[in-house]
Design a protein around this motif. Structure first.
Motif, PDB file in Angstrom:
ATOM      1  N   ILE A 143       0.891  -1.248   0.496  1.00  0.00           N
ATOM      2  CA  ILE A 143      -0.485  -0.264  -0.314  1.00  0.00           C
ATOM      3  C   ILE A 143       1.041   1.029  -0.194  1.00  0.00           C
ATOM      4  O   ILE A 143       2.035   1.046   0.709  1.00  0.00           O
ATOM      5  CB  ILE A 143      -0.710  -0.166   0.738  1.00  0.00           C
ATOM      6  CG1 ILE A 143       0.123  -0.475   2.699  1.00  0.00           C
ATOM      7  CG2 ILE A 143      -2.299  -1.202   1.316  1.00  0.00           C
ATOM      8  CD1 ILE A 143      -1.195   0.535   3.810  1.00  0.00           C
ATOM      9  N   THR A 153      -3.186   0.256  -4.370  1.00  0.00           N
ATOM     10  CA  THR A 153      -2.751  -0.668  -4.177  1.00  0.00           C
ATOM     11  C   THR A 153      -3.106  -1.515  -4.997  1.00  0.00           C
ATOM     12  O   THR A 153      -3.633  -1.183  -6.493  1.00  0.00           O
ATOM     13  CB  THR A 153      -3.684  -1.654  -2.554  1.00  0.00           C
ATOM     14  OG1 THR A 153      -2.792  -2.466  -2.427  1.00  0.00           O
ATOM     15  CG2 THR A 153      -5.432  -2.056  -3.050  1.00  0.00           C
ATOM     16  N   THR A 154      -2.615  -2.778  -4.807  1.00  0.00           N
ATOM     17  CA  THR A 154      -2.811  -3.359  -6.515  1.00  0.00           C
ATOM     18  C   THR A 154      -3.561  -4.939  -5.723  1.00  0.00           C
ATOM     19  O   THR A 154      -3.922  -5.638  -4.669  1.00  0.00           O
ATOM     20  CB  THR A 154      -1.610  -4.588  -7.115  1.00  0.00           C
ATOM     21  OG1 THR A 154      -0.956  -5.313  -6.284  1.00  0.00           O
ATOM     22  CG2 THR A 154      -0.311  -3.313  -7.066  1.00  0.00           C
ATOM     23  N   GLU A 155      -4.329  -5.928  -6.452  1.00  0.00           N
ATOM     24  CA  GLU A 155      -5.866  -6.416  -7.055  1.00  0.00           C
ATOM     25  C   GLU A 155      -4.737  -6.858  -7.188  1.00  0.00           C
ATOM     26  O   GLU A 155      -5.104  -8.660  -5.982  1.00  0.00           O
ATOM     27  CB  GLU A 155      -7.068  -6.676  -7.884  1.00  0.00           C
ATOM     28  CG  GLU A 155      -7.474  -5.338  -7.609  1.00  0.00           C
ATOM     29  CD  GLU A 155      -8.810  -5.076  -9.011  1.00  0.00           C
ATOM     30  OE1 GLU A 155      -9.442  -4.832  -9.441  1.00  0.00           O
ATOM     31  OE2 GLU A 155      -7.701  -5.749 -10.584  1.00  0.00           O
ATOM     32  N   LEU A 159      -5.707  -9.206  -3.055  1.00  0.00           N
ATOM     33  CA  LEU A 159      -6.837 -10.131  -3.277  1.00  0.00           C
ATOM     34  C   LEU A 159      -6.226 -10.944  -3.462  1.00  0.00           C
ATOM     35  O   LEU A 159      -7.302 -11.962  -3.769  1.00  0.00           O
ATOM     36  CB  LEU A 159      -8.153  -9.194  -4.104  1.00  0.00           C
ATOM     37  CG  LEU A 159      -8.727  -8.440  -3.884  1.00  0.00           C
ATOM     38  CD1 LEU A 159      -9.668  -7.627  -5.572  1.00  0.00           C
ATOM     39  CD2 LEU A 159      -9.706  -7.433  -2.725  1.00  0.00           C
ATOM     40  N   LYS A 169     -13.423  -7.310  -1.910  1.00  0.00           N
ATOM     41  CA  LYS A 169     -12.393  -6.747  -1.905  1.00  0.00           C
ATOM     42  C   LYS A 169     -13.381  -5.227  -0.837  1.00  0.00           C
ATOM     43  O   LYS A 169     -12.622  -4.506  -0.644  1.00  0.00           O
ATOM     44  CB  LYS A 169     -12.253  -5.546  -3.258  1.00  0.00           C
ATOM     45  CG  LYS A 169     -12.048  -4.143  -3.250  1.00  0.00           C
ATOM     46  CD  LYS A 169     -12.670  -3.865  -4.987  1.00  0.00           C
ATOM     47  CE  LYS A 169     -11.527  -5.322  -6.128  1.00  0.00           C
ATOM     48  NZ  LYS A 169     -11.628  -4.223  -7.015  1.00  0.00           N
ATOM     49  N   GLU A 173     -11.206  -3.378   2.211  1.00  0.00           N
ATOM     50  CA  GLU A 173     -11.529  -1.237   1.871  1.00  0.00           C
ATOM     51  C   GLU A 173     -12.333  -1.407   3.476  1.00  0.00           C
ATOM     52  O   GLU A 173     -12.001  -0.119   3.897  1.00  0.00           O
ATOM     53  CB  GLU A 173     -12.588  -0.590   0.819  1.00  0.00           C
ATOM     54  CG  GLU A 173     -11.472  -1.321  -0.622  1.00  0.00           C
ATOM     55  CD  GLU A 173     -12.726  -0.433  -1.226  1.00  0.00           C
ATOM     56  OE1 GLU A 173     -14.352   0.210  -0.874  1.00  0.00           O
ATOM     57  OE2 GLU A 173     -12.287  -0.472  -2.938  1.00  0.00           O
ATOM     58  N   VAL A 185      -9.728   3.832  -1.858  1.00  0.00           N
ATOM     59  CA  VAL A 185      -8.442   2.999  -2.452  1.00  0.00           C
ATOM     60  C   VAL A 185      -8.682   3.371  -3.465  1.00  0.00           C
ATOM     61  O   VAL A 185      -9.799   2.724  -4.460  1.00  0.00           O
ATOM     62  CB  VAL A 185      -9.141   1.658  -1.530  1.00  0.00           C
ATOM     63  CG1 VAL A 185      -8.006   0.952  -2.024  1.00  0.00           C
ATOM     64  CG2 VAL A 185      -9.041   1.668  -0.344  1.00  0.00           C
ATOM     65  N   TRP A 187      -7.364   0.715  -6.618  1.00  0.00           N
ATOM     66  CA  TRP A 187      -6.999  -0.536  -7.080  1.00  0.00           C
ATOM     67  C   TRP A 187      -7.077  -0.972  -8.616  1.00  0.00           C
ATOM     68  O   TRP A 187      -7.182  -0.529  -9.165  1.00  0.00           O
ATOM     69  CB  TRP A 187      -8.001  -1.143  -7.035  1.00  0.00           C
ATOM     70  CG  TRP A 187      -8.828  -1.604  -5.189  1.00  0.00           C
ATOM     71  CD1 TRP A 187      -9.793  -1.154  -4.546  1.00  0.00           C
ATOM     72  CD2 TRP A 187      -8.092  -2.740  -4.202  1.00  0.00           C
ATOM     73  NE1 TRP A 187     -10.395  -2.001  -3.667  1.00  0.00           N
ATOM     74  CE2 TRP A 187      -9.246  -2.533  -3.663  1.00  0.00           C
ATOM     75  CE3 TRP A 187      -7.658  -3.288  -5.009  1.00  0.00           C
ATOM     76  CZ2 TRP A 187      -9.035  -3.506  -2.553  1.00  0.00           C
ATOM     77  CZ3 TRP A 187      -7.539  -4.575  -2.911  1.00  0.00           C
ATOM     78  CH2 TRP A 187      -7.832  -4.058  -2.488  1.00  0.00           C
ATOM     79  N   ARG A 234      -6.250   3.034 -15.708  1.00  0.00           N
ATOM     80  CA  ARG A 234      -7.032   3.395 -13.712  1.00  0.00           C
ATOM     81  C   ARG A 234      -6.886   3.920 -13.090  1.00  0.00           C
ATOM     82  O   ARG A 234      -8.419   4.866 -12.725  1.00  0.00           O
ATOM     83  CB  ARG A 234      -6.036   1.863 -13.058  1.00  0.00           C
ATOM     84  CG  ARG A 234      -6.975   0.537 -13.275  1.00  0.00           C
ATOM     85  CD  ARG A 234      -6.563  -0.463 -12.849  1.00  0.00           C
ATOM     86  NE  ARG A 234      -6.805  -2.147 -13.175  1.00  0.00           N
ATOM     87  CZ  ARG A 234      -7.323  -3.239 -12.527  1.00  0.00           C
ATOM     88  NH1 ARG A 234      -7.891  -2.904 -11.261  1.00  0.00           N
ATOM     89  NH2 ARG A 234      -7.489  -4.146 -13.768  1.00  0.00           N
TER      90      ARG A 234
END
Length: 323
Positions: A143, A153-155, A159, A169, A173, A185, A187, A234
């Motif tokens: 993070i 952050t990254t999935e 995740l 998800k 959060e 957040v 993602w 994104r």
């Protein structure tokens, strides 16, 4: 309500840095990695203009080597750990000065090393910090925040079912909001190719101001060009200002692409220290950081031997903000 951690460019009172200590992990790279870490320490200390450096060594032999290499630039302490990646195993200081200590499972049960599961707790208590322990897995390199409650952050990492299986998800959060004060957040998708951390964001995207995110731009034959493109799209769709940054491009070791990244820089009080790899864009990365951080000294330092362990300067450090 937990206050979000101050951004990395806010003043620090100190920083924990891990010192390579185990011959069985570093093999022939041990002494060279120690030398690179010592140079990083001196750059951060900046002859007293920077923050206090707490250099963490795992055994007495490593303590002696560290003291010889860094001299007065650091306070060397001995605490058992598995490896030097204190960004991930150390506690994260929230905005109210509390050390938030999360569970750790060796980056998805890849590396089970003695001491890594509670090194954050022990270091925080050594500094007489209030500690709150959390039962879910979160690594600091997964993070990054801008100080306003916005995190990226990254999935691929947060995740990932090898960390907190079953958490959605929305549940992740909610925990980020409750435990670290991150109320928004961003993602991103995947992290760098062949990154054993499963996509830590500190190799991919870093905040350099409020709502201002630094993301690499691919060079020729860059194995991560799709990753960078997706991350930028994104972030822009989320409403974050995107600043593009040089990439080292394709870096090969032992005939394999390795996750070398200029993004693994550390923002200290006096200096920003960026890892270099002998690539064509090394000078461009230093020049770009000089424009982004005109109030700090920009230090480019080789980190080839640290990278053999899987990370770089940001990965081995965890700052203690000044409150």
């Amino acid at each position: 309500m937990t206050l979000p951690p101050p951004p990395e460019w806010a003043p620090h009172s100190a920083v924990w840095i891990g010192f390579p200590s185990h011959r069985d992990l570093w093999v022939e790279d041990l002494e060279q990695a120690q030398t690179e870490v010592a140079a990083f320490v001196r750059a951060v200390h900046a002859e007293g203009r920077g923050e206090q450096v707490i250099l963490v060594a795992a055994d007495e032999e490593a303590v002696k080597a560290a003291e010889v290499l860094v001299g007065p630039a650091a306070r060397v302490v001995r605490e058992l750990f598995g490896d030097i990646w204190l960004r991930d195993t150390g506690a994260i200081l929230s905005g109210d000065g509390v050390a938030q200590d999360f569970a750790f499972n060796g980056w998805g049960a890849k590396y089970d090393l003695e001491g890594d599961d509670d090194i954050g707790l022990r270091l925080a208590r050594r500094e007489h910090l209030q500690v709150v322990r959390h039962g879910w897995i979160l690594e600091g390199g997964a993070i990054d925040g801008d100080g306003t409650g916005l995190a990226v952050t990254t999935e691929q990492c947060l995740l990932n079912q090898n960390r907190n299986p079953g958490l959605s998800k929305a549940e992740v959060e909610a925990r980020l909001a409750a435990d670290l004060g991150y109320t928004r957040v961003l993602w991103l998708g995947d992290g760098l190719v062949n990154d054993h951390t499963d996509g830590h964001v500190d190799n991919l995207a870093r905040f350099i101001g409020e709502n201002r995110l630094l993301i690499p731009e691919a060079t020729d034959n860059d194995p991560n060009w799709r990753v960078y493109q997706d991350a930028a799209l994104r972030a822009q769709a989320f409403g974050v200002e995107v600043v593009r940054f040089p990439s080292p491009g394709r870096v090969i070791a032992d005939e394999e692409v390795i996750p070398a990244s200029y993004m693994n820089f550390y923002i200290g009080n006096a200096a920003v220290v960026v890892p270099l790899y002998g690539q064509a864009n090394d000078d461009a990365a230093v020049a770009a950081l000089k424009e982004l951080f005109p109030d700090r000294n920009i230090v480019g330092q080789r980190a080839d031997h640290i990278l053999t362990g899987g990370g770089s300067f940001h990965c081995i450090s965890q700052q203690i903000p000044r409150f």
